[in-house]
Design a protein around this motif. Structure first.
Motif, short mmCIF file in Angstrom:
data_model
loop_
_atom_site.label_atom_id
_atom_site.label_comp_id
_atom_site.label_asym_id
_atom_site.label_seq_id
_atom_site.Cartn_x
_atom_site.Cartn_y
_atom_site.Cartn_z
N LEU A 101 -12.17 -0.20 0.30
CA LEU A 101 -11.37 0.18 1.61
C LEU A 101 -9.76 -1.38 0.81
CD1 LEU A 101 -12.93 -0.59 5.06
CD2 LEU A 101 -12.39 0.89 4.28
N VAL A 102 -9.64 -1.74 0.11
CA VAL A 102 -8.96 -2.29 0.18
C VAL A 102 -8.33 -1.55 -1.83
CG1 VAL A 102 -8.25 -4.45 -2.06
CG2 VAL A 102 -9.10 -4.73 0.19
N SER A 103 -9.32 -0.92 -2.31
CA SER A 103 -9.19 0.01 -3.23
C SER A 103 -7.90 1.22 -2.46
CB SER A 103 -9.46 0.85 -3.72
OG SER A 103 -10.81 2.24 -3.01
N ILE A 104 -8.17 1.43 -1.51
CA ILE A 104 -6.86 3.20 -1.04
C ILE A 104 -5.66 2.02 -0.20
CG2 ILE A 104 -8.31 4.38 -0.84
CD1 ILE A 104 -8.25 3.70 2.35
N VAL A 105 -6.08 0.48 -0.23
CA VAL A 105 -4.23 0.25 0.83
C VAL A 105 -3.15 0.33 0.31
CG1 VAL A 105 -3.48 -1.90 1.18
CG2 VAL A 105 -5.87 -2.03 1.66
N TRP A 106 -3.58 0.09 -1.59
CA TRP A 106 -2.02 0.61 -1.21
C TRP A 106 -0.99 2.12 -1.32
CZ3 TRP A 106 -0.84 4.97 -4.67
CH2 TRP A 106 -2.36 5.67 -4.63
N PHE A 107 -2.08 3.43 -1.57
CA PHE A 107 -2.07 5.00 -0.81
C PHE A 107 -1.07 4.53 0.64
CE2 PHE A 107 -2.56 8.67 0.53
CZ PHE A 107 -1.31 9.22 -0.58
N GLU A 108 -1.79 3.85 1.11
CA GLU A 108 -1.59 3.79 3.01
C GLU A 108 -0.13 2.99 2.92
OE1 GLU A 108 -3.74 4.92 5.97
OE2 GLU A 108 -3.85 6.40 4.03
N ILE A 109 0.01 2.13 2.31
CA ILE A 109 1.26 1.26 2.36
C ILE A 109 2.73 2.15 2.05
CG2 ILE A 109 3.22 -0.52 1.15
CD1 ILE A 109 -0.15 -2.34 0.98
N TYR A 110 2.13 3.18 0.58
CA TYR A 110 3.58 4.20 0.25
C TYR A 110 3.12 5.28 1.43
CZ TYR A 110 4.70 8.32 -2.31
OH TYR A 110 5.11 9.99 -1.94
N LYS A 111 2.38 5.46 2.40
CA LYS A 111 2.07 6.50 2.82
C LYS A 111 3.37 5.94 4.34
CE LYS A 111 -1.52 8.08 4.11
NZ LYS A 111 -2.86 8.72 4.34
N ALA A 112 2.90 4.47 5.25
CA ALA A 112 3.18 4.20 6.01
C ALA A 112 5.09 3.53 5.39
CB ALA A 112 2.80 2.61 6.32
N ALA A 113 5.33 3.48 4.77
CA ALA A 113 6.72 2.91 3.55
C ALA A 113 7.83 4.45 3.89
CB ALA A 113 6.77 2.71 3.05
N LYS A 114 6.66 5.70 3.40
CA LYS A 114 6.84 7.44 3.36
C LYS A 114 7.76 7.79 4.93
CE LYS A 114 6.98 11.65 1.54
NZ LYS A 114 6.33 12.42 0.71
#
Length: 102
Positions: A78-91
């Motif tokens: 799950l942690v391996s995709i956290v960076w992308f979720e942060i990117y999407k939330a920021a976007k």
């Protein structure tokens, strides 16, 4: 064994995060998608069988995971995709403030 469990978990999380570029993973879970839940169930069952059924685990040369090790694998996946979720939330936040920005 732990690597395989982590990869399976990460791939399932990746499927979930890639369902939408406009919603976070929480938003995509709220959307109905029977196929995803079937895939999640089948993949989880297959992973459990391969890890915990002796005949299958010996075929793959796996060893049974303790609950702690299994939680580590799920957490790492799950942690391996956290960076992308942060990117999407920021976007999403930027697009709400300034809808013309891509």
């Amino acid at each position: 064994t732990m690597a395989c469990a982590t990869i399976v978990t990460a791939n399932l999380a990746l499927i979930l995060t890639n369902r939408s570029w406009e919603h976070t993973i929480i938003g995509t879970i709220r959307k109905r998608n029977k196929a995803f839940w079937w895939i999640l169930g089948i993949a989880s069952l297959a992973l459990a069988l391969v890890i915990y059924v002796p005949q299958l685990s010996s075929l793959f040369r796996f060893s049974a995971l303790s609950p702690v090790n299994l939680l580590i694998c799920v957490g790492a996946g799950l942690v391996s995709i956290v960076w992308f979720e942060i990117y999407k939330a920021a976007k999403i936040i930027v697009n709400r403030k300034n809808p013309t920005v891509e």
